[in-house]
Design an enzyme around this catalytic site. Structure first.
Site, short mmCIF file in Angstrom:
data_model
loop_
_atom_site.label_atom_id
_atom_site.label_comp_id
_atom_site.label_asym_id
_atom_site.label_seq_id
_atom_site.Cartn_x
_atom_site.Cartn_y
_atom_site.Cartn_z
N HIS A 1 -42.75 31.48 -28.30
CA HIS A 1 -43.13 32.85 -28.66
C HIS A 1 -44.07 33.49 -27.64
CE1 HIS A 1 -41.30 32.31 -32.57
NE2 HIS A 1 -41.71 33.48 -32.99
N ASP B 1 -39.37 35.96 -25.82
CA ASP B 1 -38.64 34.70 -25.85
C ASP B 1 -37.24 34.85 -26.44
OD1 ASP B 1 -41.34 32.63 -25.77
OD2 ASP B 1 -41.59 34.65 -26.58
N PHE B 2 -37.07 35.85 -27.29
CA PHE B 2 -35.79 36.01 -27.99
C PHE B 2 -34.74 36.71 -27.14
CE2 PHE B 2 -38.55 36.49 -32.06
CZ PHE B 2 -38.98 35.18 -31.92
N ILE B 3 -35.11 37.06 -25.90
CA ILE B 3 -34.12 37.64 -24.99
C ILE B 3 -32.92 36.71 -24.84
CG2 ILE B 3 -33.73 38.02 -22.52
CD1 ILE B 3 -36.31 39.53 -22.39
N GLU C 1 -35.99 44.07 -35.84
CA GLU C 1 -36.52 43.31 -36.96
C GLU C 1 -37.85 43.91 -37.43
OE1 GLU C 1 -36.72 39.44 -35.20
OE2 GLU C 1 -34.65 39.62 -34.51
N GLU D 1 -30.50 39.12 -32.56
CA GLU D 1 -30.81 39.84 -31.33
C GLU D 1 -29.57 40.28 -30.57
OE1 GLU D 1 -34.46 37.99 -32.63
OE2 GLU D 1 -32.45 37.15 -32.33
#
Length: 819
Positions: free
Chosen positions: A595, A553-555, A497, A528
């Site tokens: 985040h 956090d987006f894992i 991104e 993701e």
């Protein structure tokens, strides 16, 4: 949005309608008689042969699972067997036109697809090519087994090779196509263009798109087919993969021969059921799966439904859709209508459907129907078909007996070898023989020029720090390693991104845009799963890739890809595949609970991933160089709090030249004699501040060790330190409960037990949500917390009044509350 594209409000605000074109449904209605001029008699017989081969293979497995024997030979196979009896024509039609340069990916119900694509390759390759493949694969181990005493043709031998290798893999024999480490749901054979099948429903959806991306970027021949079930259309990886495949930038922004869509077909093996749920009428709302294409792009993904009970209909569709892909108008969606007679697995009694329904489909059985057409068209006599049937029964029985013979087909004698296969530990300068495509010489890159004017050590001769603008920063170290590799490895691409025009959310990629064409550095959807999933497909086909996850956090949004796909394919392939993927992940602060989490422990828990977390510019460059030289998957954590920090430890500064730091080797950042601090990531700097206070006020010298990597990790340097100091605190920003810090603590306690004068102590963040920036000092470890912990858990500090409570009672209290 790139500057070259303008969103005109006068245009986008106009009234109008979104219009859709009719989507073809079962339009092909030809028979064998109608196609006599387009196929030879031998080809019709080959199509029939391949369908019967799949049917007998699957019947054999079904009998083993339900009856415990095949042709009177008992065998117990406790492993899975998701069968595709009834779907043979869909598989053979899909594979018939494909070459070895065309790759297929599958689901857990993929035995038929493996055999169909394998037989397609055997039909097309000549004897010399086939012999070379068989002799070279695993140094001829399978070849020697199947040719022993056999006197037939090379193609007949190759057929034995295909059936045996697949069956031996299913039965977990080391003579299988993946040394028995993949098994039924993960078997594949890349020399025939058969790429991994996936036990996770829809798991191949985004991986196959990555394979198509590899073919496009590296100008490789062939198309890619993602074989997924109809129920997989509910799965995130499929939708995200489709979204990625349909990005406008392929046509709007990529230039020259790179312009145009990806060569990928999303092939829905639509057998009407997902587990016990009926997709049409119960668990889905699309009615006809081909409808989905209408919502993806103006081309409607060239979607259509094909009668998968007629192999000729599927072959016709693939001939037409290949032309679409060759014209660079992909992706394509095919809804191939079929049916499975068996349940989800042999243990499934199919109580969710009636016997009448199954019998109705059996009356229109694809093999019987095709045989009848061949006879009616004068292509074949029943006696010809009977000979094919008997030949196949003999073949399958012989390969079955070979594959269960413990002497001929042993299982892995020493399972510890699996450990040796978890990482390939290779060193490869470039995965491409082509000159890397760049837009200007490296020395002319504007950021490279700016970095050349920076101070590569943070302090001047008098010990005074240079200004932030003047210092060579941690983000510069990462950038320098990455841009260097882009000029070495023509296969390398990077995306995520806001990676391109913005230069990355934290300016790490600032300057890359000027050097790289769009197809080597681009923005992805906010998706993701597809970011990591496509990277997996790209790498397993032979390329190197850097996908970026903007926040740690987006894992979770890429959980399947990071936990179930990325770390497993090297070992499950028997080391046939390599996985040179470096996933960049920033660890945040200031932005609250969703985040600002450090999830390193989640990743480090999964076998098969290397994990590093540099905290200095020198280490960032050296570790990134090593990661990008390697052949293993690496999760590369980066703390947002220190992107702008200068190099404080290597007085000669960060070298301009290329160098590597071996993953797994911790580094002593400050020597000491009284206590050891082992830190992960940003906490290095909190530990150093604590060490300063400890020295100044209490006369204790702390040895500060930066872990730098979590997996692998060499404990020797830490143990030597503990032998000297007798005491240790292990600190990181991850919440303390379940943290990898505790894994460090357990191992150090065992390895250095005789040298410890106090319990090993772990200092992590509180077991809370991460609060707002204004409250972070109560959450993340602070310098004073080190002293608090020393005072209350290791040794009293004279006159010290702790701020945090680390007593036994408080720890028990917090644990009881779950915080």
């Amino acid at each position: 949005m790139p500057k070259v594209q303008t969103i005109d409000p006068n245009k986008v605000r106009r009234p109008g309608f979104v219009e859709f074109r009719p989507i073809p449904v079962n339009q092909y209605q030809k028979s064998v008689s109608d196609e006599r001029g387009n196929f030879t008699n031998d080809e019709f017989h080959a199509i029939y042969h391949d369908m019967v081969l799949i049917r007998e293979f699957e019947t054999m497995l079904n009998l083993i699972k339900t009856k415990g024997e095949y042709n009177g030979t008992p065998y117990n196979h406790p492993g899975p067997a998701h069968l595709s009896i009834g779907q043979e024509s869909a598989a053979v039609g899909m594979a018939w036109t494909l070459s070895v340069d065309d790759f297929i990916f599958g689901s857990h119900r993929s035995h038929g697809e493996i055999l169909a694509k394998g037989m397609s390759a055997i039909h097309k390759l000549d004897d010399i090519q086939l012999t070379k493949i068989m002799e070279n694969f695993f140094e001829g181990a399978i070849y020697e087994i199947v040719k022993d005493g056999f006197e037939g043709t090379v193609k007949e031998l190759a057929r034995r090779f295909l059936v045996y290798g697949t069956l031996a893999e299913i039965f977990a024999r080391k003579t299988g196509f993946n040394r028995g480490l993949g098994g039924s749901m993960h078997a594949f054979f890349t020399p025939f263009g058969v790429y991994p099948n996936n036990a996770i429903v829809g798991g191949s959806g985004d991986i196959a798109v990555g394979a198509a991306l590899y073919k496009k970027v590296n100008r490789k021949h062939g198309i890619v087919v993602a074989n997924i079930g109809d129920a997989a259309m509910a799965c995130g990886p499929v939708w995200e993969g489709i979204t990625f495949a349909a990005m406008d930038q392929f046509r709007e922004l990529w230039e020259g021969d790179m312009q145009g869509g990806l060569p990928v077909i999303i092939n829905i093996m639509n057998n009407q059921y997902g587990m016990g749920g009926q997709t049409c009428g119960e668990t889905m709302g699309y009615d006809i799966a081909a409808r989905i294409g209408a919502g993806v792009n103006p081309d409607q993904m060239h979607a259509e439904r094909v009668d998968g009970y007629n192999p000729l209909a599927v072959i016709d569709a693939y001939k037409r859709k290949r032309k679409v892909l060759e014209d660079k108008k992909g992706p394509v969606l095919l809804d191939v209508l079929t049916y499975r007679y068996s349940g989800h697995s042999p243990s499934d009694a199919s109580s969710y459907r009636t016997k009448e329904e199954v019998e109705a489909w059996k009356r229109q059985d694809c093999i019987k129907g095709f045989a009848q057409q061949m006879i009616e068209a004068g292509v074949s006599f029943q006696s010809d078909l009977d000979r094919i049937n008997e030949d196949i029964r003999t073949l399958v029985n012989e390969m079955f007996l070979l594959s269960i013979d413990d002497k001929i087909s042993p299982r892995m004698e020493n399972p510890d070898i699996i450990g040796d296969m978890m990482f390939s530990n290779g060193s490869v300068d470039s995965f491409s023989e082509n000159e890397p495509e760049v837009l200007l010489p490296l020395e002319e890159n504007p950021r490279v020029k700016r970095i050349a004017g920076k101070e590569r050590f943070a302090f001047d001769a008098d010990g005074k720090p240079f200004s932030k603008m003047k210092q060579y920063q941690l983000r510069d170290g990462i950038f320098e390693a990455i841009i260097d590799r882009f000029y070495k490895d023509g296969s390398l691409i990077a995306y995520g991104e806001e990676c391109r025009d913005w230069g990355g959310a934290f300016a790490v990629y600032n300057g890359l845009t000027e050097s790289l064409p769009y197809h080597r550095l681009f923005n992805s959807p906010i998706s993701e799963a597809s970011i990591v999933g496509t990277a997996i497909g790209y790498a397993m086909c032979g390329g190197r890739v850097i996908p970026e996850i903007m926040y740690c956090d987006f894992i979770g949004r890429a959980g399947d890809e990071i936990f179930n796909q990325l770390p497993k394919w090297q070992a499950m392939s028997g080391n046939v595949l390599k996985m040179p993927v470096v996933v960049r992940v920033s660890v945040g602060s200031k932005y609250g609970a969703q985040h600002s989490q450090d999830l390193t422990s989640l990743v480090a828990h999964i076998p098969g991933i290397k994990v590093c977390f540099p905290a200095t510019p020198y280490d960032a460059k050296g570790l990134m160089n090593a990661a990008l030289q390697g052949t293993d998957p690496v999760i590369f954590f980066e703390s947002q709090r220190i992107y702008d920090i200068g190099e404080q430890f290597h007085k000669n500064g960060v070298p301009k030249e290329y160098y590597e730091i071996q993953l797994g080797e911790p580094d002593i950042k400050r020597s000491g004699d009284d206590i050891t601090f082992l830190t992960v990531g940003y906490t290095l700097y909190q530990a150093l501040k604590a060490a300063d206070v400890l020295k100044e006020k209490y006369g204790m010298s702390a040895e500060v060790i930066d872990a730098r990597s979590l997996v692998p990790f060499n404990y020797e340097k830490v143990i030597e330190s503990v032998k000297k100091t007798g005491k240790i605190i292990i600190a990181g920003d991850a919440t303390s409960r379940g943290s990898f810090l505790n894994d460090f603590a357990t191992n150090i306690s065992q390895l250095a037990f005789d040298y410890l004068d106090a319990p090993v102590s772990v200092l992590g963040s509180r077991n809370w949500i991460t609060p707002a920036h204004e409250l972070e000092e109560a959450f993340f470890p602070q310098p004073s917390w080190f002293l608090d912990m020393i005072h209350e858990r290791i040794q009293p500090l004279k006159g010290y009044i702790p701020g945090q409570n680390f007593t036994d009672g408080e720890l028990i209290k917090r644990s009881k509350k779950g915080i």
